[in-house]
Design a protein around this motif. Sequence first.
Motif, PDB file in Angstrom:
ATOM      1  N   ARG A 276       0.837  -1.205   0.000  1.00 44.24           N
ATOM      2  CA  ARG A 276       0.000   0.000   0.000  1.00 44.24           C
ATOM      3  C   ARG A 276       0.867   1.248   0.000  1.00 44.24           C
ATOM      4  N   TRP A 277       1.964   1.173   0.697  1.00 46.09           N
ATOM      5  CA  TRP A 277       2.868   2.324   0.705  1.00 46.09           C
ATOM      6  C   TRP A 277       3.374   2.606  -0.707  1.00 46.09           C
ATOM      7  N   LYS A 278       3.696   1.525  -1.406  1.00 48.25           N
ATOM      8  CA  LYS A 278       4.148   1.703  -2.789  1.00 48.25           C
ATOM      9  C   LYS A 278       3.014   2.228  -3.656  1.00 48.25           C
ATOM     10  N   GLU A 279       1.832   1.727  -3.392  1.00 45.48           N
ATOM     11  CA  GLU A 279       0.704   2.152  -4.231  1.00 45.48           C
ATOM     12  C   GLU A 279       0.349   3.607  -3.991  1.00 45.48           C
ATOM     13  N   MET A 280       0.666   4.114  -2.816  1.00 42.36           N
ATOM     14  CA  MET A 280       0.440   5.536  -2.592  1.00 42.36           C
ATOM     15  C   MET A 280       1.387   6.339  -3.470  1.00 42.36           C
ATOM     16  N   HIS A 281       2.630   5.881  -3.559  1.00 41.01           N
ATOM     17  CA  HIS A 281       3.560   6.534  -4.477  1.00 41.01           C
ATOM     18  C   HIS A 281       3.042   6.445  -5.902  1.00 41.01           C
ATOM     19  N   GLN A 282       2.522   5.253  -6.203  1.00 43.92           N
ATOM     20  CA  GLN A 282       1.995   5.034  -7.544  1.00 43.92           C
ATOM     21  C   GLN A 282       0.829   5.985  -7.820  1.00 43.92           C
ATOM     22  N   ALA A 283      -0.032   6.128  -6.842  1.00 42.43           N
ATOM     23  CA  ALA A 283      -1.182   7.027  -7.024  1.00 42.43           C
ATOM     24  C   ALA A 283      -0.697   8.451  -7.262  1.00 42.43           C
ATOM     25  N   ILE A 284       0.308   8.839  -6.494  1.00 37.09           N
ATOM     26  CA  ILE A 284       0.833  10.198  -6.669  1.00 37.09           C
ATOM     27  C   ILE A 284       1.367  10.379  -8.079  1.00 37.09           C
ATOM     28  N   SER A 285       2.099   9.378  -8.537  1.00 36.32           N
ATOM     29  CA  SER A 285       2.651   9.488  -9.891  1.00 36.32           C
ATOM     30  C   SER A 285       1.536   9.521 -10.929  1.00 36.32           C
ATOM     31  N   LEU A 286       0.491   8.720 -10.703  1.00 36.35           N
ATOM     32  CA  LEU A 286      -0.620   8.712 -11.657  1.00 36.35           C
ATOM     33  C   LEU A 286      -1.321  10.061 -11.683  1.00 36.35           C
ATOM     34  N   ILE A 287      -1.515  10.626 -10.483  1.00 32.21           N
ATOM     35  CA  ILE A 287      -2.196  11.925 -10.437  1.00 32.21           C
ATOM     36  C   ILE A 287      -1.387  12.946 -11.212  1.00 32.21           C
ATOM     37  N   ARG A 288      -0.082  12.897 -11.037  1.00 33.45           N
ATOM     38  CA  ARG A 288       0.763  13.863 -11.754  1.00 33.45           C
ATOM     39  C   ARG A 288       0.668  13.647 -13.257  1.00 33.45           C
ATOM     40  N   GLN A 289       0.702  12.376 -13.649  1.00 35.00           N
ATOM     41  CA  GLN A 289       0.587  12.097 -15.085  1.00 35.00           C
ATOM     42  C   GLN A 289      -0.721  12.618 -15.640  1.00 35.00           C
ATOM     43  N   ILE A 290      -1.797  12.359 -14.890  1.00 38.63           N
ATOM     44  CA  ILE A 290      -3.108  12.759 -15.402  1.00 38.63           C
ATOM     45  C   ILE A 290      -3.170  14.270 -15.524  1.00 38.63           C
ATOM     46  N   ILE A 291      -2.706  14.956 -14.475  1.00 36.50           N
ATOM     47  CA  ILE A 291      -2.809  16.414 -14.507  1.00 36.50           C
ATOM     48  C   ILE A 291      -1.983  16.972 -15.637  1.00 36.50           C
ATOM     49  N   LYS A 292      -0.881  16.320 -15.930  1.00 35.95           N
ATOM     50  CA  LYS A 292      -0.030  16.817 -17.007  1.00 35.95           C
ATOM     51  C   LYS A 292      -0.667  16.581 -18.375  1.00 35.95           C
ATOM     52  N   ARG A 293      -1.288  15.434 -18.533  1.00 32.91           N
ATOM     53  CA  ARG A 293      -1.716  15.060 -19.881  1.00 32.91           C
ATOM     54  C   ARG A 293      -3.200  15.249 -20.143  1.00 32.91           C
ATOM     55  N   MET A 294      -3.937  15.572 -19.101  1.00 37.48           N
ATOM     56  CA  MET A 294      -5.389  15.634 -19.240  1.00 37.48           C
ATOM     57  C   MET A 294      -5.822  16.735 -20.211  1.00 37.48           C
ATOM     58  N   PRO A 295      -6.783  16.473 -21.084  1.00 41.61           N
ATOM     59  CA  PRO A 295      -7.275  17.536 -21.958  1.00 41.61           C
ATOM     60  C   PRO A 295      -8.009  18.593 -21.150  1.00 41.61           C
ATOM     61  N   ARG A 296      -7.767  19.844 -21.493  1.00 42.29           N
ATOM     62  CA  ARG A 296      -8.339  20.925 -20.690  1.00 42.29           C
ATOM     63  C   ARG A 296      -9.655  21.436 -21.252  1.00 42.29           C
ATOM     64  N   THR A 297      -9.927  21.106 -22.472  1.00 37.64           N
ATOM     65  CA  THR A 297     -11.184  21.571 -23.049  1.00 37.64           C
ATOM     66  C   THR A 297     -11.918  20.377 -23.628  1.00 37.64           C
ATOM     67  N   GLY A 298     -13.132  20.600 -23.937  1.00 36.73           N
ATOM     68  CA  GLY A 298     -13.920  19.519 -24.490  1.00 36.73           C
ATOM     69  C   GLY A 298     -15.135  19.267 -23.628  1.00 36.73           C
ATOM     70  N   PRO A 299     -16.063  18.496 -24.154  1.00 40.78           N
ATOM     71  CA  PRO A 299     -17.287  18.257 -23.382  1.00 40.78           C
ATOM     72  C   PRO A 299     -17.001  17.430 -22.138  1.00 40.78           C
ATOM     73  N   LEU A 300     -17.787  17.678 -21.098  1.00 35.65           N
ATOM     74  CA  LEU A 300     -17.602  16.973 -19.841  1.00 35.65           C
ATOM     75  C   LEU A 300     -18.599  15.850 -19.647  1.00 35.65           C
ATOM     76  N   HIS A 301     -19.691  15.978 -20.320  1.00 36.00           N
ATOM     77  CA  HIS A 301     -20.650  14.876 -20.199  1.00 36.00           C
ATOM     78  C   HIS A 301     -21.512  14.839 -21.437  1.00 36.00           C
ATOM     79  N   ILE A 302     -22.026  13.664 -21.713  1.00 31.95           N
ATOM     80  CA  ILE A 302     -22.940  13.596 -22.838  1.00 31.95           C
ATOM     81  C   ILE A 302     -24.342  13.792 -22.283  1.00 31.95           C
ATOM     82  N   THR A 303     -25.196  14.314 -23.123  1.00 34.47           N
ATOM     83  CA  THR A 303     -26.528  14.614 -22.646  1.00 34.47           C
ATOM     84  C   THR A 303     -27.356  13.350 -22.671  1.00 34.47           C
ATOM     85  N   LEU A 304     -27.813  12.993 -21.510  1.00 36.40           N
ATOM     86  CA  LEU A 304     -28.672  11.828 -21.413  1.00 36.40           C
ATOM     87  C   LEU A 304     -30.092  12.258 -21.755  1.00 36.40           C
TER      88      LEU A 304
END
Lengths: 385, 174, 235, 302, 596
Positions: A276-304
């Motif tokens: 779990r300690w390692k996975e916390m590091h992993q989560a941190i790295s994933l969060i950083r990756q996502i924030i870096k690569r995440m698209p900033r524009t575009g639709p957020l939801h489709i209309t149901l």
Amino acid sequence: MSDKYPPIVNGKSVYDLESGKYLKMWQGPQHPGVTGNMSLELIISGDQIVDCKTHVGYLHRGFEKLMERRRYINCFPIVCRICVPEPDTNEYLFAAAMEDLMGIEVPERAKWLRTLNMELSRLASFLMWIGGQSGAFGHGTVAQWALAHRDFVLDLFEEWTGARIYHMYTTPGGVRGGTPEGWDNHVERVLQGVEKFLTEVNHVMFNNAVFKSRAVGLGIIAPDMIDRFGVVGPVARGSGIVRDTRKDNPYLIYDQLDFNIETETAGDVYARAMVRWKEMHQAISLIRQIIKRMPRTGPLHITLPNVLHLKVPAGETYVRAESTRGEYGYYMVSDGTIYPRKITVRGPSYSHAMALLEHLAVGVNIADTHGLMLSLHTYPPEIER
Amino acid sequence: MKQLDTELSKQFTLSDYVEQRPELAFVTVEKQQLVPLLTYLRDTKKYTHLVTLTAVDWLEVNQFQLTYLLHNYETHTDIGIRVKLDRDNPVMETIHHLWEQARVYQRELHEMFGIDFPGSPGVEEPMILEGWQGPPVMRRDFDTAKYSLETYDHRKRDTREPEIYMKEKLYPED
Amino acid sequence: MTDIDKIHDSLEAKPEPADTETNNNTEREWRKDEKTLTNSELSLEEQDWFCDARPQPVKPAWGPIEKFYNWARSHSLWILAFGTGCGAIELRPLVTARYDISRLGMQPRPTPRQASVFMIGGYVSIKTLKRIVRSYEQMQGPKFVVAVCSCAINGGMYWDSYNTIKRIDHYIPVDVYVTGCMPRPEAVIAGFTKLKELIMAGKAEGQNLYAEKFDWYKANQKQVIKDWNMPDYNW
Amino acid sequence: MSFATKLMLSFLSLGVITIWGLTLNGIVAKIFARVQGRLGPPFWQPFIDIIKNNAKRTTVSHGIMFYLGPVFRIAGGIGTYMFIPAVLGSVMFSNYSVSGDVFLVMYFIFFGQLGMALGAGEGGHPYSAIGVARGLAQMTAFEVPFALSVISLAVQYHTLNITEIVMAQQGSILNWTLFTNPLAVIAAMIAMLGMTMYNPFSVVIAPQETPIGPPTEYSASFLGLLATNRGIFNAAKLVLFMNLYFGGATNIISMLVKTFAIYMFSVFVGVAFPRFKTEDSIRFFLKVPALLGALAIVVWLI
Amino acid sequence: MKLKDILSPFYVWKRAFEKPYSINTLTELRPGSPTYRGFHKNDVSKCIGCGSCAEICQNITIDMVPVSETKDGDSGLRPRFDYGLCCWCALCVDICPTGSLTMSNAYTWVEEGLDKDVRETYCFTPGVDEKHWENEELGYHRPDEYELLHLNRLPMPHLPTEERITSFIEMVKGYSREQAVKEADRCIQCGICTATCPAHMNIPAYIKAIREDNIEEGLRIMYETNPLPGVCGRVCTRRCEDVCALSHRGEAISIRWLKRYLSDSVEGEKYNQILASEIKPQNKTVAIIGAGPGGLSAAYYLLKMGYSVEIFEQNKAAGGMLRYGIPEYRLPYDAMDKDINYIVSLGAKLHYNTKVGKDISFDELHARFDSVFISTGLFEASKLAIEGETLPGVLYGLNFLEDVTHGKIPELGKKVLVIGGGNVAMDAARTARRLGADVVVIYRRREIDMPADHEEIEEGYEENIEFHFQAIPMKIEQTADNRLEFIWGNAEMKQLEEGKRPVPVMIEGSRESIIADTIISAVGQSTNYHWMEGEAIANIKFGKWTIEADRWGKSSDPKVFVGGDIFNRVADAISAIADGHRSARAIDSFLQSQTE
């Protein structure tokens, strides 16, 4: 030694409390060491547990029943209550099950945000666990720090989704808004704090003679027990099983992220903590990756279709995601009306806290019960729902 | 998955095959063949992980549907085995000898749906509800809202439907 | 008109079911647990075990002394660490570094005997209610109850659940309510601050209220708790 | 000095030491809090808690022994203190030091716990029973290195009177047992960790590790009594350690400073570690510290 | 036990010299984040009490309670929150059609519990009960990108402009099944429209029927209050859409087109079968004067009640203004005939080309029938009352349209001037356009003041119709080449009376003119009662314009009822239909009382 344990008849231990050999002891639900609101019925002989039975149901609200009489959109605020410390997996899975039955695909940006949401909540949940795990061995200092850092993560959630605990962010069809401005910097600041904390934890907890003396060799889960007890998640990975839903059945955008499955081999409390300690590091790295690569524009939801009378086509499905405790799944049956026919929540705590704990606890010193319980990382609300 | 279904169909009576996703399929099996099928899937087909065991109440056709969801860690596929039970006499064979956690699921099903699993350890013990004396709660003929309103003290609601209220107030005679 | 209102109306129409227990027993003969025990079947001695012993109201001490005592009580609130619902999740931040209510002289106590504040964290299932009543009765007076979350007030989002009670003040007296789902820790702290004020003003007499209206509370408890057979606590 | 005056003075000194002990607890709580990253309760919190506990309106009793438990406990605390000269040469703080009082004091340290065991046993709660069992086991264990260390001192100073031991350490800081008999001091200081019941030897009163300890069933004024005792007893033990190993005190200021410093040692360790299980702590005490104690005797015997 | 493992834990002491984590929550409350989902706020000036918040709330948190301050298109209810039930999911905020409901970032509400029932204390009506967070700026608002409602209506397919200016084919094509279901799905079923509709049609119910694809049920629901759905589905003035909850932030639901979809989806022959109900024959007769919407509506309901009905119509076909006032491209005759035929098929006796007062006297009707219902409509055009009105080439819109219906297409010339801003003016202008003329519309007030349907104006623009606003007619002169010169003065809008709509006032000295071949005046309609002669009218009281009657259309003669345009002067079909229905019930109760 062997005659210490009462005989087992029909899968039940038979003991005679009158003999004076055994003492029955209840732990919980208001015991501070128990993970949340559940109780253990322990039969002890001396300091050793000879029989253990878990009692759950203190938090039973009948979610599956309630959901049968709520519209789909109205299930969405209630699913997150199923698991209080990590609600986001529930939100995602409920939405995913619905989307699967309706055959709709959420926009790319929503997928990234959902992943971010889940990883951040993974971090919060692990921080909560580390507080519990250290607390169960009496190391209050780490617990205090961990909970403070968890709170910083919750602050991020509050800023992002508008609530600390029940974010209700992942709605069917997408997510409920983008990230606020300047939020990324806050995330980075908190992540750095958590990283520093993890280093401290490494010094203070994992390299601690007393902690080691208690955790190493406690509650060993042998690899052959994994399938027999349906063990999943970090608990299984602590026994050297390389399984992770995020890798095996990639969902959202996990196949685009860079991470490895963290494992340990010993299978004891220490190994699980390490995973779990390692996975916390992993989560941190994933969060950083996502924030870096995440698209900033575009639709957020489709209309149901209008959510007030949304019908989901008849059918059944099962969707799963990797929560902090392991595979978390939603089995949804729809009969084509505006109400779900049946939603079953498959929580990993279910098998861990009941069958597995009852098995592992036998032979353990009562002082270690809660350390063992915490190492399985179970959340009672998800057992009884 | 279709291939697996074909293969299984040679040995077992299967019906209602539905492939929900490429890696997830559901199939119905005869009640008597369930345990052999599960054993076969577990031992031969590597469906080693019992994901969940749950029940769906089809009140309209007087049936319970038990769903056994199995997962294969090598191919990462799931198969859901459905079994239909008579709702008036819901008895099913236990599978706790195949998976340890099944006894917990079965205990819960016994409590929540009144489905009996003879031989499953502790299946008779109440698990979640303590001292519950009504019908099994997850059955669809048990109305939880009604029960709740009857049993507990609720604040009386004082609400109006806009349509009805406007009719009463604006054009009561029409 | 929703279904619920219809049910409501139909309930209004028929008289209050006075003897729900007998009704239920005759109507639904689903499962009778062999361990099921109703309070009436107990001997007097056993009733004492099950905490049916009648509490007596205790008069406050002489004015200034009581004031001094109240000051001390309000500055040393020990919380019973019993997370009864999801609200309990905010108890942990409260007692740890971020919010640190030890500054208010508060700390979690592991045993009801030593605690003076009972924090009800939201919805209460029947099974938990039994433990709550028992823990509350085990607490030593003066004892205070703070109910957080909307579920404790009027059932919250589980208003139609068969297994949760809808209002806690029918079963034990509640001094302070904090609404929210979840209330933020600050709101809970505000609740505790309010409680402190009440204690200082000598208004937090829930213990005596419970003793005075004991029959009413017990009747309410028995109405929903069908099975008084506590798991064998025997001390 | 008349007996009455002496009695009065010693009670006065008891009062001072109680207040000091409780203040120390409060300060320690504050220090703990700082390490844990928080601000912590005010240092006078223990006093309020005691007042609050005594202000409880109801209290539950399980019988006469249950009632006597805390009384024994506080008797143990007072007894311990009463035979230790807190400040050398002070009339008020000299208490009833007599020859052989080292053993008397050691007896009193044990006495309270035994009384508590009886009381907690009467409470009937399994948690108390387990807590008492753990407490007694651990106490027996840490008594071994402590007793060995004291014997070493007796051998060293050829006396069993604390006052005389203190007298022998006067003059220079190098005369302290700390420097003259370091082995015995190390053994005793480790034993003190167990005595003050901070981590890693706090499993007796650990809430998480199953029992809440002997006081599970105690509430209200009983608990107040126990809390008061915790102040007296802690301070008494610190004074004892100061006298035996750190040259005693010739004035009240140095007494306060030295006891605080000694207390800080267990805090220093306590905040860093989780808890040992009972058998682990027994094993621990009977290994290195006991060995060191025995060695200290051997060294002085030779 | 390694030495490192013993020493490493002392790392904790580092923290003692760092800043503590604790925040000073004890003295001041940390504000919630800018988007915190705290306590509810409601902007009551925007709230219309549609109840969607109560509808979506799964927790029965929201009660709709009456308030004293209301406005138009407002149910008079406001959401009251029960904080003993709320779960702060903010679905109510998300769905709020007006956007009035938001959340503040306040989060502290503590109540004492011993002395009162806090369940009542925790109930409050945001915006009405004063709370300290009322003026809190921050807090949760529905994110812009996130929308639960479908605010845009499904575009209705129209004939392309080029095609439509040359033909009288119905220009609106109508929804397909998928489109109708999708459009019906937008409805939140608040029912505010029902109150606004003069006929109080159960709009949410038939929209629901469309959504569930239950056409027959929908038709039944419509016929409960409106026997001319095919007509209303095309030409209704649809006040319902003006108050539609969705219209506050988006476009109203196309209620009219959905109605049209319903009636179009059923073949006329099936009406009898679908709408069949048990009719108890009554031994009474009712005469109806005028086969317009009011008369037809009354006839339908009277027939359903079992009375025998005879209708007297001066024209050669039924429909009244529907047929003769509305051009075919808006209301095709076969659609109208479908509705009328069904009513006729129920047993109504229609006397065409029968003008009361000429072919049959009112006295006779009064004597022969048990009751008389008068709905003759406004069949006379109002005069412009300016110089030159009587010149040849100056027509009246109503007569013009009637002539076109009869096939008597007048010679219009190249350029046509239409004076007026109502629907008749628009119909006349667009009909003239279809007859090949260039059309200019002249109106006294501004564009927003035009009583005509907004859509018609827009389509007018599409069809290249020119508009002149704030133009007060002065006179019409004949030019040398036998054309007409229309002279007007520019006006400015003045607020003469507080609370009323501004009045155009001529700007001194302004004078403009335009030359046209034909001038069509469509500034209003009126009626006369010259045909009502005889003894029977002795008991009837006449007002300035109308026959005096109560809201049931009952005149001072208990036997005589009035309805339609002559009664309500709103001059739209749906009001007339509503009158017919209302009067039918009044006639019924009158006749029933006669029997007893």
